[in-house]
Design an enzyme around this catalytic site. Structure first.
Site, short mmCIF file in Angstrom:
data_model
loop_
_atom_site.label_atom_id
_atom_site.label_comp_id
_atom_site.label_asym_id
_atom_site.label_seq_id
_atom_site.Cartn_x
_atom_site.Cartn_y
_atom_site.Cartn_z
N ASP A 8 -9.06 7.46 8.49
CA ASP A 8 -9.99 6.39 8.12
C ASP A 8 -10.08 5.34 9.21
O ASP A 8 -10.96 4.49 9.18
CB ASP A 8 -9.52 5.73 6.81
CG ASP A 8 -10.50 4.71 6.27
OD1 ASP A 8 -11.71 5.05 6.16
OD2 ASP A 8 -10.09 3.57 5.96
N HIS A 67 -13.45 3.82 8.14
CA HIS A 67 -12.68 2.61 7.86
C HIS A 67 -13.12 1.96 6.55
O HIS A 67 -13.54 0.80 6.50
CB HIS A 67 -12.81 1.60 9.01
CG HIS A 67 -11.65 0.64 9.08
ND1 HIS A 67 -11.23 0.07 10.25
CD2 HIS A 67 -10.84 0.13 8.11
CE1 HIS A 67 -10.20 -0.75 10.01
NE2 HIS A 67 -9.96 -0.72 8.72
N ILE A 68 -13.01 2.73 5.46
CA ILE A 68 -13.48 2.26 4.15
C ILE A 68 -12.36 2.17 3.13
O ILE A 68 -12.61 2.16 1.92
CB ILE A 68 -14.59 3.20 3.61
CG1 ILE A 68 -14.07 4.64 3.50
CG2 ILE A 68 -15.84 3.12 4.47
CD1 ILE A 68 -14.99 5.57 2.71
N GLY A 69 -11.10 2.08 3.60
CA GLY A 69 -9.97 2.10 2.68
C GLY A 69 -10.07 1.11 1.54
O GLY A 69 -9.77 1.43 0.39
N ALA A 70 -10.50 -0.11 1.84
CA ALA A 70 -10.58 -1.16 0.82
C ALA A 70 -11.97 -1.27 0.21
O ALA A 70 -12.21 -2.17 -0.60
CB ALA A 70 -10.17 -2.50 1.42
N ASP A 72 10.74 2.25 6.06
CA ASP A 72 10.21 0.94 6.39
C ASP A 72 11.18 0.24 7.32
O ASP A 72 12.39 0.52 7.32
CB ASP A 72 10.01 0.10 5.11
CG ASP A 72 9.10 -1.10 5.35
OD1 ASP A 72 7.88 -0.94 5.17
OD2 ASP A 72 9.60 -2.17 5.73
N ILE A 78 0.84 -1.21 0.00
CA ILE A 78 0.00 0.00 0.00
C ILE A 78 0.87 1.25 0.00
O ILE A 78 0.58 2.23 -0.69
CB ILE A 78 -0.96 0.00 1.19
CG1 ILE A 78 -1.92 -1.20 1.10
CG2 ILE A 78 -1.76 1.29 1.24
CD1 ILE A 78 -2.85 -1.35 2.28
N GLU A 110 -12.67 2.19 17.56
CA GLU A 110 -13.71 1.68 16.65
C GLU A 110 -14.51 0.58 17.34
O GLU A 110 -13.95 -0.24 18.05
CB GLU A 110 -13.05 1.14 15.38
CG GLU A 110 -12.39 2.19 14.52
CD GLU A 110 -11.83 1.63 13.23
OE1 GLU A 110 -12.35 0.62 12.74
OE2 GLU A 110 -10.85 2.20 12.71
N ARG A 146 -3.97 1.65 10.52
CA ARG A 146 -4.46 1.02 11.73
C ARG A 146 -4.75 2.07 12.79
O ARG A 146 -3.98 3.02 12.96
CB ARG A 146 -3.42 0.03 12.29
CG ARG A 146 -3.18 -1.18 11.43
CD ARG A 146 -4.35 -2.16 11.48
NE ARG A 146 -4.09 -3.32 10.64
CZ ARG A 146 -4.33 -3.38 9.34
NH1 ARG A 146 -4.81 -2.31 8.72
NH2 ARG A 146 -4.08 -4.48 8.66
#
Length: 316
Positions: free
Chosen positions: A267, A290-293, A175, A156, A272, A243
């Site tokens: 998001d 929480h609609i990323g995907a 990273d 991502i 939650e 996250r």
């Protein structure tokens, strides 16, 4: 006959693929507390982020042979324990990457042009204070030429970098596992351009970025906290589509109120499905649940990829 419980649903394409392969697929959501008894009738379960598959549930279902996660992170599954018990654990890490990356930029565009506040105030004050609102939102900025810091440079994160590069942005990425290579950009269908990229130290990402986007797994403690916000450029924009818990939300509110952070796009949240009111009501935060995907294209890819993984496993 192999029976699969798609407890958090599955795209019709994936369901059809499994049924055509001779599987029984049930999509009725069974409450968490009833799963232990219900799963005795199934060979596999697929979940998204809602259903938890922990050690206790795995121990209660010795007949279970596969756990599938539609999406990237598997924080809701005790993966190593499941595998130690001989269960296959599969997921679809690449299927939703572009959808999440595009949502990152939906939040960025919203923040740099104050849309989160304008969309709240225009319906109320647009007919009486139009010129005042026009003046209030007149100091937007452009993304082109700015630097985006990407914390977490997996699938991502790299997809986010592609969108950024396409907009003419500079990319600084960090990273845990340093990377040096290239990103392949596709233009007009068949024109491919390789752009060299490499990760840098986290400190550079924090201190040199105009915008910061998080793309990390669950962390034991926030990655962005009061100390980190203080090191950032004043007026930085922050987006989290990864996250909940990776940002100290109270520290974020303080940074927004002081102007150290100019806006945030969220998001995901600490609490939650009940985010704190201070976050939901803040005029400098762009919000999504929480609609990323959650795009049609991503769900189709997730469903078909998950079905293929399940069929391949049970065919061996």
């Amino acid at each position: 006959m192999i029976r699969i419980l798609a407890n958090d649903g599955i795209d019709p394409i994936g369901k059809r693929m499994l049924e055509e392969a001779g599987y029984v697929v049930d999509t009725e959501t069974i409450p968490q507390e009833q799963l232990a008894s219900a799963l005795l009738n199934y060979d596999g379960i697929t979940v998204r982020s809602a259903t938890k598959v922990r050690k206790e549930l795995i121990d209660a279902c010795p007949n279970l042979r596969l756990i599938g996660r539609g999406g990237v992170g598997m924080d809701n599954i005790d993966v190593e324990y499941a595998r130690s018990k001989g269960l296959a654990v599969v997921n679809t890490p690449a299927a939703s990457s572009l959808s999440v990356a595009e949502l990152v930029f939906a939040h960025l565009f919203t923040g740099i042009r104050f849309l989160q506040d304008a969309n709240r105030r225009m319906p109320v004050d647009g007919s009486t204070q139009f010129n005042n609102l026009k003046k209030a939102y007149a100091k937007g900025t452009e993304l082109s030429g700015k630097t985006i810091g990407i914390i977490g440079f997996g699938r991502i994160g790299r997809e986010t970098a592609k969108v950024a590069l396409g907009l003419g942005m500079h990319v600084l990425a960090y990273d845990l596992y340093p990377y040096e290579g290239h990103i392949t950009m596709r233009f007009q269908g068949d024109i491919l351009v390789d752009i060299p990229v490499q990760t840098v130290e986290l400190e550079r990402v924090i201190t040199e970025s105009d915008f910061i986007s998080l793309h990390t797994p669950f962390a034991e403690r926030p990655i962005l906290d009061a100390e980190t916000f203080a090191k950032m450029k004043r007026g930085v924009g922050v987006v989290n589509c990864s996250r909940g818990g990776t940002i100290d939300e109270l520290a974020l509110i303080a940074a927004l109120d002081s102007g150290q952070v100019s806006f945030a796009g969220l998001d995901v949240f600490d609490n939650e499905p009940s985010p704190r009111a201070e976050i939901l009501q803040h005029p400098k935060i762009s919000l999504t649940p929480h609609i990323g995907a959650s795009t049609n294209e991503a769900q189709e890819r997730i469903g078909s990829e998950l079905a293929s993984l399940i069929i391949a496993h049970f065919s061996n």
